[in-house]
Design a protein around this motif. Sequence first.
Motif, PDB file in Angstrom:
ATOM      1  N   ASP A 167       0.813  -1.211   0.000  1.00 31.13           N
ATOM      2  CA  ASP A 167       0.000   0.000   0.000  1.00 31.13           C
ATOM      3  C   ASP A 167       0.853   1.271   0.000  1.00 31.13           C
ATOM      4  OD1 ASP A 167      -2.137  -1.762   0.383  1.00 31.13           O
ATOM      5  OD2 ASP A 167      -2.360  -1.302   2.506  1.00 31.13           O
ATOM      6  N   ASN A 168       0.241   2.367  -0.461  1.00 27.88           N
ATOM      7  CA  ASN A 168       0.733   3.732  -0.254  1.00 27.88           C
ATOM      8  C   ASN A 168       2.136   3.998  -0.805  1.00 27.88           C
ATOM      9  OD1 ASN A 168      -1.665   4.350   1.333  1.00 27.88           O
ATOM     10  ND2 ASN A 168      -0.707   3.084   2.925  1.00 27.88           N
ATOM     11  N   VAL A 169       2.354   3.579  -2.060  1.00 27.90           N
ATOM     12  CA  VAL A 169       3.664   3.816  -2.662  1.00 27.90           C
ATOM     13  C   VAL A 169       3.511   4.442  -4.052  1.00 27.90           C
ATOM     14  CG1 VAL A 169       4.881   2.004  -1.391  1.00 27.90           C
ATOM     15  CG2 VAL A 169       3.782   1.450  -3.570  1.00 27.90           C
ATOM     16  N   VAL A 170       4.540   5.191  -4.442  1.00 33.44           N
ATOM     17  CA  VAL A 170       4.666   5.712  -5.800  1.00 33.44           C
ATOM     18  C   VAL A 170       5.764   4.896  -6.472  1.00 33.44           C
ATOM     19  CG1 VAL A 170       5.189   7.715  -7.240  1.00 33.44           C
ATOM     20  CG2 VAL A 170       3.965   8.021  -5.069  1.00 33.44           C
ATOM     21  N   LEU A 171       5.433   4.330  -7.640  1.00 34.12           N
ATOM     22  CA  LEU A 171       6.360   3.487  -8.378  1.00 34.12           C
ATOM     23  C   LEU A 171       6.791   4.188  -9.656  1.00 34.12           C
ATOM     24  CD1 LEU A 171       4.294   0.170  -8.167  1.00 34.12           C
ATOM     25  CD2 LEU A 171       6.097   0.931  -6.618  1.00 34.12           C
ATOM     26  N   ALA A 172       8.031   3.972 -10.071  1.00 36.20           N
ATOM     27  CA  ALA A 172       8.514   4.528 -11.334  1.00 36.20           C
ATOM     28  C   ALA A 172       9.676   3.681 -11.822  1.00 36.20           C
ATOM     29  CB  ALA A 172       8.945   5.978 -11.165  1.00 36.20           C
ATOM     30  N   GLY A 173       9.917   3.758 -13.137  1.00 37.74           N
ATOM     31  CA  GLY A 173      11.086   3.126 -13.726  1.00 37.74           C
ATOM     32  C   GLY A 173      10.810   1.784 -14.371  1.00 37.74           C
ATOM     33  N   ASN A 174      11.902   1.223 -14.935  1.00 35.45           N
ATOM     34  CA  ASN A 174      11.847  -0.080 -15.586  1.00 35.45           C
ATOM     35  C   ASN A 174      13.100  -0.857 -15.184  1.00 35.45           C
ATOM     36  OD1 ASN A 174      11.678  -2.296 -17.238  1.00 35.45           O
ATOM     37  ND2 ASN A 174      11.795  -1.156 -19.151  1.00 35.45           N
TER      38      ASN A 174
END
Length: 192
Positions: A167-174
């Motif tokens: 929960d409650n996370v910001v994800l980015a990238g590859n």
Amino acid sequence: MTSEYQKMIAGHYYSPGDPELRQLVQESRRQQYAFNQEQDAKKRTAIIQSWFGSTGQHLHMETGFCTDYGINIHVGESFYANWNLTMLDVCPITIGNNAMIGPNCQFLTPLHPLDPEERNSGIEYGAPITIGDNFWAGGGVTVLPGVTLGDNVVAGAGAVITKSFGDNVVLAGNPARVIKTIPVKEKSHKKI
């Protein structure tokens, strides 16, 4: 498990050329064509609500939608999807309430054997995708087979989500990684 459909949605090897599965794919193609040609948003919503495995009452999807079956897709209340959504649903795709999906996003459940002889035989398998409430995916997000995401997850534009997150996370990238935690606000309790 007796049918190829049952094997497929359970994530076991199955034969995609099975007559029952081909019939389901053909029906899905008819639904996709009707949906993608329909200019009236209310009529598009009615098509989705009669086609998907389950939906909330309030949803909006733009055209350019692609899927394998459609019947293995489950979306909650207040679902919004922008242009060109792809949801390949050989296994269930489940998304909770209050989802906002940007343009050109992909939710992909199919997998193929790594062994070339097995792969060339035509057998396939898959893994489900499960996403909690309040999901926001920026443009071009890809969610891969077997991923589970918790509530209140934000995926930045272009993220390729290869594994599960809470929960409650910001994800980015590859591959996607946590770049920020979203603070949980305490609910105020007003006295009457």
